[in-house]
Every structure is written in structure tokens, then in C-alpha cells.
Design an enzyme around this catalytic site. Structure first.
Site, PDB file in Angstrom:
ATOM      1  CG  ASP A  57       4.291   4.010   1.358  1.00  0.00           C
ATOM      2  OD1 ASP A  57       5.322   4.592   1.716  1.00  0.00           O
ATOM      3  OD2 ASP A  57       3.887   3.988   0.177  1.00  0.00           O
ATOM      4  NE  ARG A  98       0.357   1.822   0.934  1.00  0.00           N
ATOM      5  CZ  ARG A  98      -0.306   2.891   0.552  1.00  0.00           C
ATOM      6  NH1 ARG A  98      -1.608   2.965   0.784  1.00  0.00           N
ATOM      7  NH2 ARG A  98       0.313   3.886  -0.065  1.00  0.00           N
ATOM      8  NE  ARG A 123       0.931   9.994   4.428  1.00  0.00           N
ATOM      9  CZ  ARG A 123       1.347  10.089   3.159  1.00  0.00           C
ATOM     10  NH1 ARG A 123       0.646  10.809   2.278  1.00  0.00           N
ATOM     11  NH2 ARG A 123       2.453   9.495   2.786  1.00  0.00           N
ATOM     12  CE  LYS A 169       6.333   8.441   3.468  1.00  0.00           C
ATOM     13  NZ  LYS A 169       5.818   7.187   2.892  1.00  0.00           N
ATOM     14  CG  HIS A 170       6.569  13.102   0.545  1.00  0.00           C
ATOM     15  ND1 HIS A 170       5.721  13.107   1.646  1.00  0.00           N
ATOM     16  CD2 HIS A 170       6.347  11.905  -0.085  1.00  0.00           C
ATOM     17  CE1 HIS A 170       4.990  11.996   1.657  1.00  0.00           C
ATOM     18  NE2 HIS A 170       5.348  11.247   0.624  1.00  0.00           N
ATOM     19  CG  HIS A 204      -1.407  10.518  -4.471  1.00  0.00           C
ATOM     20  ND1 HIS A 204      -1.093  11.159  -3.285  1.00  0.00           N
ATOM     21  CD2 HIS A 204      -0.788   9.306  -4.425  1.00  0.00           C
ATOM     22  CE1 HIS A 204      -0.314  10.362  -2.558  1.00  0.00           C
ATOM     23  NE2 HIS A 204      -0.115   9.246  -3.217  1.00  0.00           N
ATOM     24  CG  ASP A 215       6.011  10.270  -4.083  1.00  0.00           C
ATOM     25  OD1 ASP A 215       5.736   9.058  -3.985  1.00  0.00           O
ATOM     26  OD2 ASP A 215       5.406  11.155  -3.443  1.00  0.00           O
TER      27      ASP A 215
END
Length: 331
Positions: free
Chosen positions: A60, A68, A133, A163-164, A176, A247
């Protein structure tokens, strides 16, 4: 097929054994797997060398707080910043978003990584996981940016993942850590959250990642393991012929399917081509869950990086430094 997570910056013996499994289609990298550009390239090569079939190496690398790989890479701005520029000069903002996509994808491909799960095409309505985002809260604006971003990724030789699906941005909860339910009718979703996905599919997006959100007016289960959402709506009504990713099944909202094996089964039975098992402690159970399944790696293999690129050739590309310069003001 499964995309798995590994623990550190190098492959351990048991992780090499995971890659031998017929169901392992690739690896998803995180910040825990990153030390430097050179190390990521070496790790990517080691993953491919350890497996008997092609492996999709993913990350990602959206920009903003979800990036990342940082040291040695361009500091990519969050997508939300493009919306403010769009209000002043739409054409310039869209061109800048295309540069963002090209720059991100070019750096990732030069690192030996095939795919960044991008772009986020959720609407920016204050979701705790999505936040900045998202490009915008306006469907038509997000749709325009989606087309530009897909175009930029493709020009760098990278497949694009929307996504998503069918839209995570209009609920508050962060999947999450908590369950999320969106009570709106399908007609409302079609007029709003699904607009950018339709634009991305029309633009040639190669993959879609599902949301762990339940839309009870449409289907009783979360979209990620809903035959209605994947088979009837995404594949049927929207004519999407690309790859469908779940996911991460280690997220809290995936618990509704049951244990690890039940989560893997539910997503594959509903029509996902690949299930993300990003937490290394869940990989063994996930591999056991698929041992009696008929496996087909071909859909995922279609997403392998297109062409080759190294850092030397990238740094010599005039577009590289120009794109970095133009994007610096948005970080």
C-alpha cells in the site's frame, strides 16, 4: 489463492515453506518489511526465488499516512489535497493526480514490487479509516480523479486496484477495529459511492478490493463475502472482468465470518479471486483452509508488473524529477 504477510525484512525458513504452497499467489509488504530501497528489492527477489510459480509482490503506497516505503522514496501527498486544487483548476489538478500515480507506480516498480493497491476511490465523508485518503466527497470529482489515476498507473506499467468496493467512505467506523454497517438502499449507492468505481472500470482498472462493510438493504453479509455484491452487481451489472481481492481478513470487521478458515472460505465462495492474509500468525490456518480447493493462479498472475524498470533508468527520466517537484507543494 492467498496473498500472505511475512514478519520482517528477510524471509524466514517457515515463510519460504509457505511460498511453496500451491495456494500462495504472492506477498503483501508493510512498513515492518522495509529498511531501504535495496533491501526491498532483495526481499522481492528472494520471494520470487523461493516460490515454484510467479508471485505477486504488493504494497500500500498511497501517499500521505499510508505509505509503507519512505526513506529513499518520494514523499507522496495524501489524495485529499487534490480536491482543493480541483476547485481552482480542474485540468491542472487531474494532471497532477496522474503525475502522482505515475511517480508512485514508477518508484514501486523500480523496487521490484509489482503492485500498489491504489487508488482509493471511496468518498471522503469522514470515515475514520479513509480520512484524507479520499480525493473528494463529490462522486463526479472522485470519478474524474479515478480515471486520471488509473491512466497514470498504467503509463508506469502497473495494474490499478480500485478500493474499497462498493464504498467505505460514507460510514464512520474503521473496519480494522470495528464492524461497519451502511443502511442505504442500492439506488442511493449507485448514484453516489459506486460512481467512481464505474468510472474506474470504464478506464480499464485491473482489480477491485472489497470493503468489510455490510449493506443490509442490499445483502445480509459484508460486501467482501457477498455473492450479491461480487457476482450480481460487480461482475454482472457493472461488467467487471478483472481480479477481485478481499481486504485483509485479519481486520476486526472480518470476524463476522468466523475463524480464519471460515473467513477464507466465505470470501472465496462469494467470488474473490484472492484473499489477503496480512497477519503472519494467520497464514498457517489460511493455508490449511484451502488445501482441498481447486486453485487457479492465472487471474492474479495477470497483475504482474508490466515491463521492467530500475532506479538508474527512472532517475534519468525527465518526468521523474519534474513530477517530484510539482508534488512537493502538496505534502
Amino acid at each position: 489463492m492467498l496473498l500472505i504477510g511475512i514478519a520482517g525484512t528477510r524471509l524466514e525458513v517457515h515463510e519460504r515453506e509457505w511460498l511453496q504452497h500451491d495456494a500462495c499467489a504472492g506477498v503483501v509488504l508493510f512498513g515492518r518489511n522495509f529498511a531501504s530501497r535495496e533491501q526491498v528489492a532483495d526481499l522481492s527477489a528472494a520471494i520470487r526465488e523461493a516460490a515454484p510459480r510467479p508471485q505477486l509482490v504488493c504494497v500500500d503506497q498511497e501517499g500521505g499516512r499510508v505509505q509503507r516505503f519512505r526513506d529513499g522514496y518520494s514523499a507522496l501527498p495524501a489524495l485529499e489535497g487534490f480536491s482543493r486544487r480541483h476547485a481552482l483548476d480542474p485540468a491542472a489538478a487531474l494532471a497532477l493526480a496522474e503525475d502522482h500515480a505515475w511517480l508512485m507506480a514508477s518508484e514501486i516498480r523500480a523496487s521490484g514490487v509489482d503492485l500498489s493497491f491504489a487508488p482509493v476511490v471511496d468518498l471522503g465523508w469522514g470515515n475514520r479509516a479513509i480520512g484524507n485518503r479520499a480525493f473528494s466527497d463529490t462522486p463526479a470529482v472522485v470519478a474524474a480523479f479515478t480515471r486520471a489515476y488509473v491512466r497514470g498507473m498504467h503509463s508506469a506499467g502497473m495494474a490499478a486496484t480500485l478500493k474499497h468496493f462498493p464504498g467505505h467512505g460514507s460510514v464512520l467506523e474503521d473496519t480494522h477495529f470495528e464492524m461497519a454497517t451502511d443502511p442505504r438502499a442500492l439506488e442511493v449507492l449507485q448514484a453516489r459511492d459506486l460512481v467512481p468505481f464505474a468510472a474506474g472500470i470504464e478506464a480499464g482498472a485491473d482489480a477491485v478490493m472489497m470493503a468489510h462493510v455490510t449493506y443490509p438493504a442490499v445483502a445480509p453479509e459484508p460486501a467482501g463475502y457477498s455473492p450479491r455484491w461480487i457476482g450480481d452487481i460487480l461482475r454482472g451489472d457493472m461488467a467487471f472482468a478483472g481480479v477481485v481481492f478481499s481486504d485483509d481478513i485479519g481486520m476486526k470487521a472480518a470476524d463476522s465470518a468466523g475463524g480464519v478458515g471460515a473467513r477464507v472460505d466465505a470470501h472465496l465462495d462469494a467470488g474473490c479471486d484472492a484473499v489477503l492474509v496480512c497477519h503472519p500468525e494467520l497464514v498457517e490456518d489460511a493455508l490449511v483452509a484451502v488445501r482441498d480447493r481447486r486453485l487457479d493462479p492465472r487471474p492474479v498472475e495477470r497483475l504482474l508488473g508490466r515491463g521492467t524498470r530500475d532506479w538508474e533508468s527512472l532517475l534519468a527520466d525527465g518526468r521523474y524529477n519534474e513530477s517530484r517537484r510539482k508534488l512537493e507543494g502538496l505534502v
